[in-house]
Motif scaffolding. Sequence first.
Motif, PDB file in Angstrom:
ATOM      1  N   THR A 165       0.829  -1.202   0.000  1.00 46.55           N
ATOM      2  CA  THR A 165       0.000   0.000   0.000  1.00 46.55           C
ATOM      3  C   THR A 165       0.865   1.255   0.000  1.00 46.55           C
ATOM      4  N   THR A 166       1.983   1.213   0.714  1.00 40.62           N
ATOM      5  CA  THR A 166       2.893   2.354   0.735  1.00 40.62           C
ATOM      6  C   THR A 166       3.430   2.642  -0.667  1.00 40.62           C
ATOM      7  N   GLU A 167       3.860   1.600  -1.357  1.00 51.96           N
ATOM      8  CA  GLU A 167       4.373   1.778  -2.723  1.00 51.96           C
ATOM      9  C   GLU A 167       3.283   2.347  -3.636  1.00 51.96           C
ATOM     10  N   TYR A 168       2.065   1.853  -3.471  1.00 48.42           N
ATOM     11  CA  TYR A 168       0.949   2.343  -4.282  1.00 48.42           C
ATOM     12  C   TYR A 168       0.703   3.835  -4.035  1.00 48.42           C
ATOM     13  N   LEU A 169       0.674   4.235  -2.760  1.00 47.78           N
ATOM     14  CA  LEU A 169       0.396   5.640  -2.426  1.00 47.78           C
ATOM     15  C   LEU A 169       1.519   6.561  -2.887  1.00 47.78           C
ATOM     16  N   LEU A 170       2.756   6.115  -2.779  1.00 49.55           N
ATOM     17  CA  LEU A 170       3.876   6.926  -3.262  1.00 49.55           C
ATOM     18  C   LEU A 170       3.799   7.102  -4.779  1.00 49.55           C
ATOM     19  N   ASP A 171       3.406   6.045  -5.466  1.00 44.71           N
ATOM     20  CA  ASP A 171       3.224   6.143  -6.928  1.00 44.71           C
ATOM     21  C   ASP A 171       2.113   7.131  -7.263  1.00 44.71           C
ATOM     22  N   GLN A 172       1.050   7.130  -6.448  1.00 43.51           N
ATOM     23  CA  GLN A 172      -0.048   8.063  -6.662  1.00 43.51           C
ATOM     24  C   GLN A 172       0.399   9.511  -6.467  1.00 43.51           C
ATOM     25  N   ILE A 173       1.264   9.726  -5.465  1.00 43.46           N
ATOM     26  CA  ILE A 173       1.782  11.080  -5.229  1.00 43.46           C
ATOM     27  C   ILE A 173       2.632  11.530  -6.414  1.00 43.46           C
ATOM     28  N   ARG A 174       3.463  10.630  -6.919  1.00 41.47           N
ATOM     29  CA  ARG A 174       4.287  10.969  -8.091  1.00 41.47           C
ATOM     30  C   ARG A 174       3.398  11.322  -9.289  1.00 41.47           C
ATOM     31  N   THR A 175       2.306  10.577  -9.446  1.00 37.31           N
ATOM     32  CA  THR A 175       1.364  10.875 -10.521  1.00 37.31           C
ATOM     33  C   THR A 175       0.731  12.247 -10.328  1.00 37.31           C
ATOM     34  N   GLY A 176       0.388  12.552  -9.074  1.00 40.16           N
ATOM     35  CA  GLY A 176      -0.205  13.847  -8.767  1.00 40.16           C
ATOM     36  C   GLY A 176       0.744  15.000  -9.032  1.00 40.16           C
ATOM     37  N   VAL A 177       2.038  14.779  -8.772  1.00 42.57           N
ATOM     38  CA  VAL A 177       3.043  15.807  -9.048  1.00 42.57           C
ATOM     39  C   VAL A 177       3.157  16.038 -10.554  1.00 42.57           C
ATOM     40  N   LYS A 178       3.188  14.949 -11.320  1.00 44.06           N
ATOM     41  CA  LYS A 178       3.308  15.062 -12.782  1.00 44.06           C
ATOM     42  C   LYS A 178       2.089  15.748 -13.399  1.00 44.06           C
ATOM     43  N   SER A 179       0.909  15.487 -12.836  1.00 43.62           N
ATOM     44  CA  SER A 179      -0.320  16.076 -13.382  1.00 43.62           C
ATOM     45  C   SER A 179      -0.589  17.478 -12.845  1.00 43.62           C
ATOM     46  N   LYS A 180       0.309  17.969 -11.961  1.00 47.54           N
ATOM     47  CA  LYS A 180       0.209  19.311 -11.368  1.00 47.54           C
ATOM     48  C   LYS A 180      -0.909  19.425 -10.333  1.00 47.54           C
ATOM     49  N   GLU A 181      -1.513  18.269  -9.941  1.00 49.59           N
ATOM     50  CA  GLU A 181      -2.493  18.323  -8.849  1.00 49.59           C
ATOM     51  C   GLU A 181      -1.792  18.590  -7.528  1.00 49.59           C
ATOM     52  N   ILE A 182      -0.528  18.186  -7.443  1.00 45.41           N
ATOM     53  CA  ILE A 182       0.300  18.486  -6.276  1.00 45.41           C
ATOM     54  C   ILE A 182       1.368  19.478  -6.720  1.00 45.41           C
ATOM     55  N   ARG A 183       1.294  20.688  -6.181  1.00 45.99           N
ATOM     56  CA  ARG A 183       2.256  21.725  -6.574  1.00 45.99           C
ATOM     57  C   ARG A 183       3.317  21.954  -5.509  1.00 45.99           C
ATOM     58  N   ASP A 184       2.954  21.681  -4.239  1.00 45.25           N
ATOM     59  CA  ASP A 184       3.928  21.800  -3.150  1.00 45.25           C
ATOM     60  C   ASP A 184       3.509  20.875  -2.015  1.00 45.25           C
ATOM     61  N   GLY A 185       4.251  20.931  -0.910  1.00 44.41           N
ATOM     62  CA  GLY A 185       3.987  20.027   0.203  1.00 44.41           C
ATOM     63  C   GLY A 185       2.604  20.161   0.806  1.00 44.41           C
ATOM     64  N   ASN A 186       2.010  21.361   0.714  1.00 43.25           N
ATOM     65  CA  ASN A 186       0.680  21.575   1.292  1.00 43.25           C
ATOM     66  C   ASN A 186      -0.406  20.766   0.590  1.00 43.25           C
ATOM     67  N   ASP A 187      -0.142  20.371  -0.641  1.00 40.60           N
ATOM     68  CA  ASP A 187      -1.141  19.608  -1.407  1.00 40.60           C
ATOM     69  C   ASP A 187      -1.053  18.106  -1.163  1.00 40.60           C
ATOM     70  N   VAL A 188       0.020  17.659  -0.497  1.00 39.68           N
ATOM     71  CA  VAL A 188       0.261  16.219  -0.377  1.00 39.68           C
ATOM     72  C   VAL A 188      -0.792  15.524   0.481  1.00 39.68           C
ATOM     73  N   VAL A 189      -1.047  16.046   1.686  1.00 36.46           N
ATOM     74  CA  VAL A 189      -1.972  15.361   2.602  1.00 36.46           C
ATOM     75  C   VAL A 189      -3.396  15.296   2.030  1.00 36.46           C
ATOM     76  N   PRO A 190      -3.982  16.400   1.534  1.00 36.19           N
ATOM     77  CA  PRO A 190      -5.324  16.291   0.932  1.00 36.19           C
ATOM     78  C   PRO A 190      -5.367  15.304  -0.240  1.00 36.19           C
ATOM     79  N   TYR A 191      -4.295  15.289  -1.037  1.00 32.48           N
ATOM     80  CA  TYR A 191      -4.239  14.361  -2.170  1.00 32.48           C
ATOM     81  C   TYR A 191      -4.158  12.917  -1.671  1.00 32.48           C
ATOM     82  N   LEU A 192      -3.358  12.694  -0.632  1.00 37.45           N
ATOM     83  CA  LEU A 192      -3.240  11.360  -0.042  1.00 37.45           C
ATOM     84  C   LEU A 192      -4.579  10.882   0.498  1.00 37.45           C
TER      85      LEU A 192
END
Length: 233
Positions: free
Chosen positions: A53-80
């Motif tokens: 599950t950890t690997e899956y969630l980290l991959d999701q965060i990387r996807t969010g960064v690439k898609s610009k849904e995550i722009r900085d650290g403040n976006d990580v927790v809501p995205y998670l």
Amino acid sequence: MGFFSKLRKGLEKTKHSLIQNIETVVRGYAKIDDDMYDDLEAVMLTGDIGVETTEYLLDQIRTGVKSKEIRDGNDVVPYLEKCIVALLNENDEPVPETDGPRVIFIVGVNGVGKTTTIGKLAKYYKQQGKSVMLAAGDTFRAAASEQLTIWAERVGVPIVKHQEGADAAAVIFDATASAKAKGVDILLVDTAGRLQTKSNLMEELRKMARVAGRNIEGAPQETLLVLDATTGQ
């Protein structure tokens, strides 16, 4: 406070601790980089999220960064949180109603409180107006059936048990047959403590499930994994 309200309250400390640790990590980085991913991975693993599950969630965060849904650290927790909700909802299907008894297996490793949990569940279901029966499927641990008998007497429900060292599947056969014949609503099955890596013990559990299914179609309808009953999980 109801049973499940107490359960949620017991998990609050664990939930807040994990979220706070994740927030501490992401706020400590000016930009999202490999070091932040490493620290997030460590927090998730020590928070018992699990490797897969950890690997899956980290991959999701990387996807969010690439898609610009995550722009900085403040976006990580809501995205998670959004990813975790989606992950949980994948298998969030209502348990179908059954014509006969609902058979619930209680499983877990040694000493986590399976038998105690059965006592609590038996009381909970009885308070809901359900008829309940217990099955002493832990024939390995000394005095396991005696302990479950005490719970049965406290709650005022019948119990099916064999002598210590008996075939656990035989207990399930008798219990499911009895529950079906008496029109019991809920059959709670205690099982011996086992690790998922012990193939012989897991095969015994599968045999118990097969036997239950022969007497009651679709049984066991539910399997509950007890993590640590002493801390409310």
